[in-house]
Design a protein around this motif. Structure first.
Motif, PDB file in Angstrom:
ATOM      1  N   CYS B   6       0.858  -1.187   0.000  1.00  0.00           N
ATOM      2  CA  CYS B   6       0.000   0.000   0.000  1.00  0.00           C
ATOM      3  C   CYS B   6       0.890   1.232   0.000  1.00  0.00           C
ATOM      4  O   CYS B   6       1.793   1.332   0.836  1.00  0.00           O
ATOM      5  CB  CYS B   6      -0.895   0.005   1.238  1.00  0.00           C
ATOM      6  SG  CYS B   6      -1.860  -1.509   1.368  1.00  0.00           S
ATOM      7  N   SER B   8       1.414   5.555  -0.321  1.00  0.00           N
ATOM      8  CA  SER B   8       0.811   6.861  -0.145  1.00  0.00           C
ATOM      9  C   SER B   8       1.766   7.837  -0.810  1.00  0.00           C
ATOM     10  O   SER B   8       2.975   7.595  -0.849  1.00  0.00           O
ATOM     11  CB  SER B   8       0.686   7.033   1.362  1.00  0.00           C
ATOM     12  OG  SER B   8       0.543   8.330   1.736  1.00  0.00           O
ATOM     13  N   ASP B  39       6.817   3.240   2.699  1.00  0.00           N
ATOM     14  CA  ASP B  39       6.150   2.444   1.665  1.00  0.00           C
ATOM     15  C   ASP B  39       7.161   2.044   0.591  1.00  0.00           C
ATOM     16  O   ASP B  39       7.109   0.948   0.038  1.00  0.00           O
ATOM     17  CB  ASP B  39       5.016   3.254   1.021  1.00  0.00           C
ATOM     18  CG  ASP B  39       4.002   3.748   2.046  1.00  0.00           C
ATOM     19  OD1 ASP B  39       4.031   3.245   3.181  1.00  0.00           O
ATOM     20  OD2 ASP B  39       3.200   4.629   1.706  1.00  0.00           O
ATOM     21  N   ALA B  63      -1.029  -0.549  -4.258  1.00  0.00           N
ATOM     22  CA  ALA B  63      -2.372   0.024  -4.193  1.00  0.00           C
ATOM     23  C   ALA B  63      -2.292   1.406  -3.577  1.00  0.00           C
ATOM     24  O   ALA B  63      -1.499   1.648  -2.664  1.00  0.00           O
ATOM     25  CB  ALA B  63      -3.288  -0.858  -3.363  1.00  0.00           C
ATOM     26  N   HIS B  64      -3.112   2.300  -4.112  1.00  0.00           N
ATOM     27  CA  HIS B  64      -3.120   3.683  -3.627  1.00  0.00           C
ATOM     28  C   HIS B  64      -4.554   4.195  -3.621  1.00  0.00           C
ATOM     29  O   HIS B  64      -5.330   3.882  -4.521  1.00  0.00           O
ATOM     30  CB  HIS B  64      -2.251   4.558  -4.543  1.00  0.00           C
ATOM     31  CG  HIS B  64      -2.315   6.010  -4.217  1.00  0.00           C
ATOM     32  ND1 HIS B  64      -1.621   6.558  -3.170  1.00  0.00           N
ATOM     33  CD2 HIS B  64      -3.019   7.030  -4.778  1.00  0.00           C
ATOM     34  CE1 HIS B  64      -1.887   7.859  -3.105  1.00  0.00           C
ATOM     35  NE2 HIS B  64      -2.734   8.170  -4.076  1.00  0.00           N
ATOM     36  N   LEU B 102      -9.134   0.178   0.815  1.00  0.00           N
ATOM     37  CA  LEU B 102      -8.150  -0.884   0.539  1.00  0.00           C
ATOM     38  C   LEU B 102      -8.744  -2.240   0.876  1.00  0.00           C
ATOM     39  O   LEU B 102      -8.546  -3.224   0.145  1.00  0.00           O
ATOM     40  CB  LEU B 102      -6.865  -0.643   1.352  1.00  0.00           C
ATOM     41  CG  LEU B 102      -6.030   0.573   0.941  1.00  0.00           C
ATOM     42  CD1 LEU B 102      -4.945   0.853   1.982  1.00  0.00           C
ATOM     43  CD2 LEU B 102      -5.391   0.375  -0.437  1.00  0.00           C
ATOM     44  N   CYS B 116       2.276  -2.347   4.657  1.00  0.00           N
ATOM     45  CA  CYS B 116       1.962  -0.920   4.791  1.00  0.00           C
ATOM     46  C   CYS B 116       3.117  -0.269   5.544  1.00  0.00           C
ATOM     47  O   CYS B 116       3.669  -0.876   6.454  1.00  0.00           O
ATOM     48  CB  CYS B 116       0.703  -0.712   5.626  1.00  0.00           C
ATOM     49  SG  CYS B 116      -0.803  -1.342   4.890  1.00  0.00           S
TER      50      CYS B 116
END
Lengths: 323, 249
Positions: B6, B8, B39, B63-64, B102, B116
């Motif tokens: 994940c 950011s 991340d 994933a964002h 998510l 994460c």
């Protein structure tokens, strides 16, 4: 209604940070007309649990269960949630340490409660519930509105003074419901740091940067720290170079600390470093470059070479202690 | 086995932040956006694990949750080596909102290891990873400074106050990672940058989730008093000042 505070123990004992948290909780309880209930998980003797009363806990719920000898985030979350529901907790407070950071978010989902993490002040208001927290790695503070009926706070260490205001406390043993197979974390081995003051607990920290020039030059820094009862720390380049262990790295990606006094010796003070130490109450800088950014963050400074300044500091502390 | 990292996007760590709209919003003028440092380290470790064939990792996905403005940062993650990406097309209103989006993605398409970063350098919440694990009802290990696969078993080192523990958990799990997980973030090579152009970014519309919290405004830290200098020759005087004036010794 109650304010529930989760108190962690270290080999059956609480720390100063625990009492800070209970003191904080008791003011939050006063603001919201409720009582402080402390929750302890693990084997802690009654005499130690009773200490929590002095800081304002009117009740201590003690949970002991062999399944909880090691931290399993799911099992601990389940226990805290059960007690929060039983005590009708409106606010749940944890420490903003690794344990608190592991549990608070799970608890948030379980209790449908918004989190204010790393708060270092009392709530700005109770209705609506607004807290101030760190943002942009110490470059700003955010005033955060928590909109849910139950609120979770994680309290930054050394951000609240210990206050004795209570007296006796009621100790209640609680049998938490832990079904089969809840615990999934298997702890294979534990390496404890012994005989050293923990960086995150220390009131005084002495930190060295690249200006120390070589890992062989650390002896006077360590001596200075020992004389002050301080923990030792370092900047990122120093830990990246392997001059000092990674555990000592303070800064944005390392440890974030807030001691009363922080010595930055031979550290220029890049934004990333300051992000980890800017909450220190006093910063003292020693650097050869008078224009180094660390001096803008420091209240006291010496422009000079660490190798020449440190022995003088060591000598002065010895004199101070001899008095 | 599949790994989800994940990510950011955050202002470059040297950014001097400023706020607009009555101090309610970050002034994004001139800001360089980067992958949140933890991340980036997670992604690096995921790719290192994938490089060892016997670990049996077939795919690393990033994933964002965020707007199209984050696509350059997602492309960078693909250039570093992620196989594909998912972007939930919504403004990230708070940690619960992000974790819930998510969780929806993962429920549609499960992963064995979910990584994460321990916090994002903008909101400093340390919350999304733990929330995600709870929403999925799977184990989480926090403050993870090493993650390896030994004979099909997942071995993690987590930092506790005053030490470290080596732990094992069954997959699927969420690892909330901190410094140490990888030595240096992996850097995109020219070939990776070329390949990233054609790697897929799936855009998913958000689920209806209400945030738990809202930022009412930002404040800047109070400026510190000017630095008081002590002459290097008389460095010892500093100790007296700390004792008598600052009263911290």
């Amino acid at each position: 209604m109650s304010v529930l505070v989760f108190v962690e123990n270290w080999d059956g004992k609480f720390k100063k940070a625990t009492f800070e948290m209970v003191s904080y909780a008791s003011i939050v309880a006063e603001m919201s007309n409720s009582n402080v209930v402390a929750l302890s998980i693990g084997n802690v003797e009654n005499a130690e649990l009773e200490k929590l009363g002095k800081f304002g806990a009117t009740k201590v719920v003690s949970v002991t269960n062999d399944k909880l000898n090691f931290l399993d985030n799911q099992a601990y979350t389940s226990v805290i949630a059960q007690v929060a529901e039983k005590e009708n907790a409106e606010v749940v407070i944890l420490s903003n340490n690794n344990t608190g950071k592991a549990l608070a978010p799970r608890l948030s989902v379980r209790l449908k409660a918004g989190i204010g993490s790393g708060v270092n002040h009392l709530p700005l208001s109770i209705t609506p519930f607004v807290v101030q927290k760190r943002a942009y790695s110490g470059n700003a503070f955010a005033n955060l509105l928590i909109k849910t009926p139950v609120k979770i706070l994680t309290l930054a260490q050394n951000s609240f003074e210990i206050k004795e205001n209570g007296s006796s406390t009621l100790i209640e043993n609680f049998n938490a419901d832990l079904g089969e197979g809840v615990v999934k974390t298997v702890v294979k081995d534990v390496q404890k740091q012994t005989g050293k003051i923990l960086l995150t607990d220390a009131d005084v920290v002495v930190s060295g940067g690249r200006g120390m020039k070589s890992p062989d030059n650390w002896a006077p820094l360590v001596e200075f720290a020992e004389l002050l009862g301080a923990a030792t720390a370092c900047s990122r380049p120093v830990s990246d170079e392997g001059w000092r262990p990674h555990e000592e790295h303070t800064g944005q990606t390392g440890k974030i600390i807030a001691p009363n006094l922080y010595f930055a010796i031979g550290i220029s003070g890049a934004t990333q470093h300051l992000a980890g130490v800017s909450s220190s109450k006093y910063i003292v800088a020693v650097n050869t470059d008078k224009d180094a950014p660390i001096f803008s963050a420091a209240q006291y400074g010496i422009v000079g070479d660490a190798s020449k300044v440190l022995p003088k500091l060591v000598e002065a502390v010895k004199e101070m202690k001899a008095k | 086995m599949k790994v989800l990292v994940c990510i950011s996007n955050v202002p470059d760590t040297t950014t001097k932040v400023r706020f607009i709209d009555d101090n309610r919003k970050l002034d994004t003028t001139g800001i360089q956006w980067v992958i949140n440092p933890w991340d980036e380290l997670s992604l690096t470790r995921a790719l290192e694990l994938k490089d060892v064939a016997s670990n049996g990792i077939e795919k690393v996905t990033v994933a964002h949750v965020g707007s199209v403005a984050a696509e350059p940062v997602i492309r960078k993650a693909l250039a570093i080596g992620a196989d594909d990406a998912i972007r939930v097309n919504a403004e990230a209103s708070d940690a619960y909102f992000v974790a819930s989006q998510l969780a929806e993605v993962i429920k549609q398409n499960p992963y064995d290891i979910i990584m994460c970063g321990i916090e994002s350098s903008d909101h400093n919440g340390s919350t999304v990873g733990g929330m995600l694990a709870e929403l999925l009802g799977i184990p989480s290990v926090s403050a993870v400074s090493s993650l390896s696969i030994e004979n099909g078993t997942f071995v993690l080192t987590r930092e506790i106050d005053g030490g470290k523990e080596n732990v094992q958990v069954p997959a699927p799990f969420v690892a909330v990672v901190q410094k140490g997980i990888a030595k240096e973030p992996r850097i995109a090579a020219m070939r990776g940058i070329m390949m990233a152009r054609t790697k897929p970014i799936a855009v998913v519309e958000p689920a209806a989730i209400e945030a738990y919290t809202e930022v009412m405004g930002y404040e800047m830290p109070k400026p510190r008093a000017a630095c008081k200098f002590v002459d290097a020759e008389n460095a010892g005087q500093l100790i007296a000042l700390l004792q008598n004036e600052a009263k911290v010794l």
